[in-house]
Design a protein around this motif. Sequence first.
Motif, PDB file in Angstrom:
ATOM      1  N   VAL A  74      72.659  56.028 -51.354  1.00  0.00           N
ATOM      2  CA  VAL A  74      71.908  56.462 -52.370  1.00  0.00           C
ATOM      3  C   VAL A  74      70.540  56.483 -52.351  1.00  0.00           C
ATOM      4  N   TYR A  75      69.834  55.448 -51.743  1.00  0.00           N
ATOM      5  CA  TYR A  75      68.446  55.112 -51.575  1.00  0.00           C
ATOM      6  C   TYR A  75      67.773  55.601 -50.253  1.00  0.00           C
ATOM      7  N   GLN A  76      68.507  56.322 -49.533  1.00  0.00           N
ATOM      8  CA  GLN A  76      67.922  56.617 -48.087  1.00  0.00           C
ATOM      9  C   GLN A  76      66.507  57.530 -48.013  1.00  0.00           C
ATOM     10  N   ARG A  77      66.544  58.214 -49.155  1.00  0.00           N
ATOM     11  CA  ARG A  77      65.070  59.257 -49.145  1.00  0.00           C
ATOM     12  C   ARG A  77      64.434  58.564 -50.383  1.00  0.00           C
ATOM     13  N   THR A  78      64.741  57.560 -50.925  1.00  0.00           N
ATOM     14  CA  THR A  78      63.960  57.265 -52.409  1.00  0.00           C
ATOM     15  C   THR A  78      62.590  56.526 -51.899  1.00  0.00           C
ATOM     16  N   PRO A  79      61.582  57.182 -52.598  1.00  0.00           N
ATOM     17  CA  PRO A  79      60.388  56.391 -51.853  1.00  0.00           C
ATOM     18  C   PRO A  79      60.225  54.799 -52.305  1.00  0.00           C
ATOM     19  N   ILE A  80      59.719  54.388 -51.341  1.00  0.00           N
ATOM     20  CA  ILE A  80      59.461  52.677 -51.243  1.00  0.00           C
ATOM     21  C   ILE A  80      58.037  52.529 -51.100  1.00  0.00           C
ATOM     22  N   LEU A  81      57.178  51.703 -52.002  1.00  0.00           N
ATOM     23  CA  LEU A  81      56.050  51.484 -51.804  1.00  0.00           C
ATOM     24  C   LEU A  81      56.014  49.913 -51.593  1.00  0.00           C
ATOM     25  N   MET A  82      55.268  49.450 -50.492  1.00  0.00           N
ATOM     26  CA  MET A  82      55.168  47.933 -50.333  1.00  0.00           C
ATOM     27  C   MET A  82      53.833  47.797 -51.201  1.00  0.00           C
ATOM     28  N   LEU A  83      53.977  46.807 -51.861  1.00  0.00           N
ATOM     29  CA  LEU A  83      52.865  46.162 -52.734  1.00  0.00           C
ATOM     30  C   LEU A  83      52.430  44.584 -52.622  1.00  0.00           C
ATOM     31  N   THR A  84      51.651  44.349 -51.597  1.00  0.00           N
ATOM     32  CA  THR A  84      51.803  43.011 -51.055  1.00  0.00           C
ATOM     33  C   THR A  84      50.009  42.661 -50.530  1.00  0.00           C
ATOM     34  N   ALA A  85      50.090  41.456 -50.422  1.00  0.00           N
ATOM     35  CA  ALA A  85      49.109  40.780 -49.951  1.00  0.00           C
ATOM     36  C   ALA A  85      48.685  40.681 -48.642  1.00  0.00           C
ATOM     37  N   MET A  86      49.844  40.901 -47.716  1.00  0.00           N
ATOM     38  CA  MET A  86      49.881  40.843 -46.355  1.00  0.00           C
ATOM     39  C   MET A  86      49.215  41.979 -45.676  1.00  0.00           C
ATOM     40  N   SER A  87      48.178  41.859 -44.934  1.00  0.00           N
ATOM     41  CA  SER A  87      47.465  43.092 -44.477  1.00  0.00           C
ATOM     42  C   SER A  87      47.223  42.943 -42.819  1.00  0.00           C
ATOM     43  N   GLU A  88      48.197  42.047 -42.355  1.00  0.00           N
ATOM     44  CA  GLU A  88      48.115  42.081 -40.848  1.00  0.00           C
ATOM     45  C   GLU A  88      49.043  43.313 -40.207  1.00  0.00           C
ATOM     46  N   ALA A  98      61.155  49.407 -41.404  1.00  0.00           N
ATOM     47  CA  ALA A  98      62.120  49.439 -42.179  1.00  0.00           C
ATOM     48  C   ALA A  98      62.460  50.498 -43.137  1.00  0.00           C
ATOM     49  N   GLY A  99      61.321  51.453 -43.447  1.00  0.00           N
ATOM     50  CA  GLY A  99      61.620  52.532 -44.162  1.00  0.00           C
ATOM     51  C   GLY A  99      60.669  52.899 -45.239  1.00  0.00           C
ATOM     52  N   ALA A 100      59.665  52.052 -45.511  1.00  0.00           N
ATOM     53  CA  ALA A 100      58.822  51.944 -46.294  1.00  0.00           C
ATOM     54  C   ALA A 100      57.896  53.475 -46.191  1.00  0.00           C
ATOM     55  N   ASN A 101      57.647  54.055 -47.349  1.00  0.00           N
ATOM     56  CA  ASN A 101      57.033  55.259 -47.503  1.00  0.00           C
ATOM     57  C   ASN A 101      55.237  54.983 -47.648  1.00  0.00           C
ATOM     58  N   ASP A 102      55.035  54.055 -48.146  1.00  0.00           N
ATOM     59  CA  ASP A 102      53.697  53.713 -48.174  1.00  0.00           C
ATOM     60  C   ASP A 102      53.313  52.233 -48.358  1.00  0.00           C
ATOM     61  N   TYR A 103      52.101  51.943 -48.360  1.00  0.00           N
ATOM     62  CA  TYR A 103      51.754  50.211 -48.220  1.00  0.00           C
ATOM     63  C   TYR A 103      50.392  50.127 -49.090  1.00  0.00           C
ATOM     64  N   ILE A 104      50.490  49.233 -50.025  1.00  0.00           N
ATOM     65  CA  ILE A 104      49.302  48.937 -50.845  1.00  0.00           C
ATOM     66  C   ILE A 104      49.084  47.344 -50.820  1.00  0.00           C
ATOM     67  N   THR A 105      47.914  47.164 -50.535  1.00  0.00           N
ATOM     68  CA  THR A 105      47.625  45.544 -50.471  1.00  0.00           C
ATOM     69  C   THR A 105      46.922  45.290 -51.668  1.00  0.00           C
ATOM     70  N   LYS A 106      47.366  43.993 -51.993  1.00  0.00           N
ATOM     71  CA  LYS A 106      46.756  43.223 -53.312  1.00  0.00           C
ATOM     72  C   LYS A 106      45.369  42.738 -52.928  1.00  0.00           C
ATOM     73  N   PRO A 107      44.382  42.568 -53.606  1.00  0.00           N
ATOM     74  CA  PRO A 107      44.677  43.274 -55.175  1.00  0.00           C
ATOM     75  C   PRO A 107      44.236  44.601 -55.080  1.00  0.00           C
ATOM     76  N   PHE A 108      45.213  45.459 -55.787  1.00  0.00           N
ATOM     77  CA  PHE A 108      45.086  46.883 -55.779  1.00  0.00           C
ATOM     78  C   PHE A 108      44.321  47.442 -57.187  1.00  0.00           C
ATOM     79  N   GLU A 109      43.752  48.673 -56.952  1.00  0.00           N
ATOM     80  CA  GLU A 109      43.326  49.431 -58.069  1.00  0.00           C
ATOM     81  C   GLU A 109      44.151  50.096 -58.984  1.00  0.00           C
ATOM     82  N   ILE A 110      44.004  49.925 -59.994  1.00  0.00           N
ATOM     83  CA  ILE A 110      45.021  50.666 -60.909  1.00  0.00           C
ATOM     84  C   ILE A 110      44.965  52.239 -60.815  1.00  0.00           C
ATOM     85  N   ASN A 111      43.937  52.810 -60.411  1.00  0.00           N
ATOM     86  CA  ASN A 111      43.593  54.293 -60.036  1.00  0.00           C
ATOM     87  C   ASN A 111      44.085  54.666 -58.985  1.00  0.00           C
TER      88      ASN A 111
END
Length: 312
Positions: A74-88, A98-111
């Motif tokens: 069901v979720y093979q192509r569903t977008p997954i955004l990692m939202l994490t403080a880990m930047s290494e 693992a299949g993530a589509n994008d990677y956003i590091t905290k602290p993130f900007e709302i825009n």
Amino acid sequence: MLILAVDDDPMTLGVLQYYVNSLTGHKLVTAEGVAEALEVLKHETRRFDCFLVDIQMPDIDGIEFCRALRENNVYQRTPILMLTAMSEKSYIDGAFSAGANDYITKPFEINSLKGRLSLVEQIAADAQSKTVDRPTSGPTGDRTRQDQQNIDLHQALPIYDVDGVIENHAMENYVTQLSRKSLCGSVVLGFTIRHATDLFFNLSAYDFSSVITDVAEAIADCLLPTQRLVSYAGNGTFVCVVEVATTIDVDRLVDQMNIYIRSMELSTSDGTALEVRICAGQPSRLVWRKGGAAVGALREAQISSEQAAAQP
């Protein structure tokens, strides 16, 4: 979109809830950890359109959860955004592998999150509108050249269940993320199937997709044990980002890959043997490539390998 946010930090979930509630057409469901997220998935009757996932959580980490989602049809192509403080880089590599589509590091900007969600909405709609035969088992019924209307030669087909292979838009996000973190010590390589156009027009959609999947597996396996990510860019071409400290012997690598492909004994659905060979373009280092220039390196690798494939 119906979005599931998974994070063990209630404050982060609260910020996300407040923000998403202010947007038209989106609804956020939250889970304080993977165990709770799995319970939500078990009882939610609606299909989620997007996942926002933290990495470090006390029960199961977000990368394992991402991998589990990709193993669910069901979720093979569903977008997954990692939202994490880990930047290494190791976490970035692990998430995309693992299949993530994008990677956003905290602290993130709302825009920034708003822009990512807009792109995700397009990806989610595209994933639902396009149906391509999944080449993991034998075809059902007669498949003729009429199947070809389901795919396009230049289309970046999704490839499932091959370790180290990700979708093309995820690859672009990956190199962009590396450039933002000044982690671009990797090399970009392009590999193109010779006479890909002939294969496309002479094979069913299922058989062509199967060839693409098998060649992707051969490329990914032959690049081991180095850290690598591979994506299919369309037109019979694969682009790869490889972490290497020394110069790559491209000719030797291509020979190794072609031997591997030959050992796979590729054939059509009716058992007709296929002769499939690849060639490579010039490698390009990502050092000093930032943002759009890093994505441009992927395009250069694709063009270089396609030019090589056009040579007699």
